[in-house]
Write an enzyme that holds these catalytic residues in place. Structure first.
Site, short mmCIF file in Angstrom:
data_model
loop_
_atom_site.label_atom_id
_atom_site.label_comp_id
_atom_site.label_asym_id
_atom_site.label_seq_id
_atom_site.Cartn_x
_atom_site.Cartn_y
_atom_site.Cartn_z
CD GLU A 171 -3.03 -0.67 -0.03
OE1 GLU A 171 -3.33 0.53 -0.24
OE2 GLU A 171 -3.46 -1.61 -0.72
CB CYS B 113 -12.95 4.11 -13.26
SG CYS B 113 -13.82 5.68 -13.09
CB CYS C 42 -17.56 4.29 -20.11
SG CYS C 42 -16.72 5.72 -19.39
CB CYS D 82 -17.68 0.72 -16.28
SG CYS D 82 -17.93 1.22 -14.55
CB CYS E 104 -21.39 6.32 -14.38
SG CYS E 104 -20.05 7.52 -14.19
#
Length: 366
Positions: free
Chosen positions: A49, A205, A212, A215, A221
């Protein structure tokens, strides 16, 4: 905020629906073979991370593998020197991340016996370099407990999904995005959900060219419905970067080694090894008179720019040769032998110049 509406005006997206769609997409298309996904121990998740902050997955993979091979657990990392840690971080950028990783490892060993306080968000965020989102990711991915994340990928997904106006760095905008992140985070499958929403932002994204059509939220959206995917999230207001200049002295001794100095722990390139730097020629001359008298300056190389987040630094490499080296054999300096490189952290421009100096070129280009 009311439920998100489809373009036809029908209520479409409850938290349960969002979670179902996201996890169904992840089960089919999500990335599950990244090195930090194979053993989701808190230490391994934490290192990944931190490395992934403002850095692409493709760049991180090799760094992560080398880092874990040298520091397989928090005890090994805590026992290492800062130089060892920064050496393996060289080229990854944002070196404060490496310094904070090292400091946090020492705190974890000294205060928690090498265990992560994953049952306390407050204790996790008290560790150097761990903010609210990073702590949430470590908790969720390594333990399956409820942890809320809001990294750059998640901000982009939520900002587009709800057409959240404004730069996410503004407190009001950030608060709204945290509210949405809290709203959609489930109580089950936390590890998969966290990976899934970050994956969605990283693979579909995306910042410049979102995919898109693939997605799972294309029909709901709001940014897509408005045809303004690239508008969200809104960019930070641009400022003209200040311009600075420095002279880097590439001082070579009779053995062909180059002088490096260790930077102070805080500030630009904190703790890394760099060439001596000077604001102007007068300061350079004074340093040579005091520490390397008789050094012969060669023609300066062309300058090149190194851009930080808050200013652009123009670097003028100044090669020189010296015979008398005793004056510069001080604490926090070393003579770097390119044939037998030391395991130390190097600032990116310094590594670039060291590579250009093998053999010592008269005028390399950058």
């Amino acid at each position: 905020m009311p439920e998100l509406l489809t373009t036809s005006g029908n209520i479409a997206l409850t938290p349960a629906t969002f979670q179902h769609r996201l996890l169904e997409w992840y089960d089919r298309h999500g990335r599950k073979t990244l090195p930090w996904q194979q053993d989701k121990a808190p230490y391994r998740v934490w290192v990944s991370e931190i490395m992934l902050q403002q850095t692409q997955v493709a760049t991180v993979i090799d760094y992560y593998r080398r880092f874990m091979a040298r520091f397989p657990d928090v005890h090994a990392l805590a026992a290492a020197s800062q130089d060892e840690v920064l050496h393996l971080w060289t080229g990854l950028g944002y070196y404060a991340r490496g310094r904070n990783l090292h400091k946090a490892a020492q705190i974890l060993v000294e205060r928690y016996g090498g265990e992560f306080p994953v049952h306390s968000l407050e204790a996790m965020t008290a560790l150097p370099g761990i903010g609210r989102s990073t702590a949430g990711a470590i908790i969720a991915i390594s333990t399956g407990q409820r942890g809320v994340i809001l990294d750059g990928n998640v901000k982009r997904v939520l900002a587009r999904l709800h057409a959240v106006a404004g730069w996410p760095g503004k407190p009001a905008v950030e608060r709204e995005l945290w509210r949405l992140a809290e709203r959609y985070t489930p109580d089950e499958r936390l590890d998969d959900y966290s990976q899934a929403i970050m994956d969605l932002g990283a693979t579909l994204c995306k910042r410049g060219t979102p995919s898109c059509l693939f997605c799972p939220f294309e029909d709901v959206c709001l940014a897509h419905a408005q045809g303004e995917e690239r508008r969200f999230p809104e960019s930070k207001p641009r400022k003209v970067l200040p311009e600075r200049q420095t002279i880097m002295l590439l001082l070579r001794n009779e053995e062909g080694r180059l002088l490096l100095e260790q930077r102070p722990g805080a500030g630009i390139w904190g703790g890394l090894w760099c060439f001596p730097q000077f604001d102007d020629r007068e300061a350079l001359s004074r340093w040579i008179d005091a520490k390397a008298p008789g050094a012969i300056l060669e023609p300066a190389w062309n300058s090149f720019a190194h851009t930080f987040s808050h200013f652009r630094l123009h670097i003028v490499p100044q090669p020189a040769r010296c015979k008398r080296t005793g004056h510069v054999s001080e604490v926090d300096t070393l003579w770097y032998d390119s044939a037998r490189p030391a395991n130390i952290g190097l600032a990116a421009p310094v590594k670039q110049l060291l590579n250009a100096s093998r053999p010592f070129a008269a005028q390399p280009s950058f």
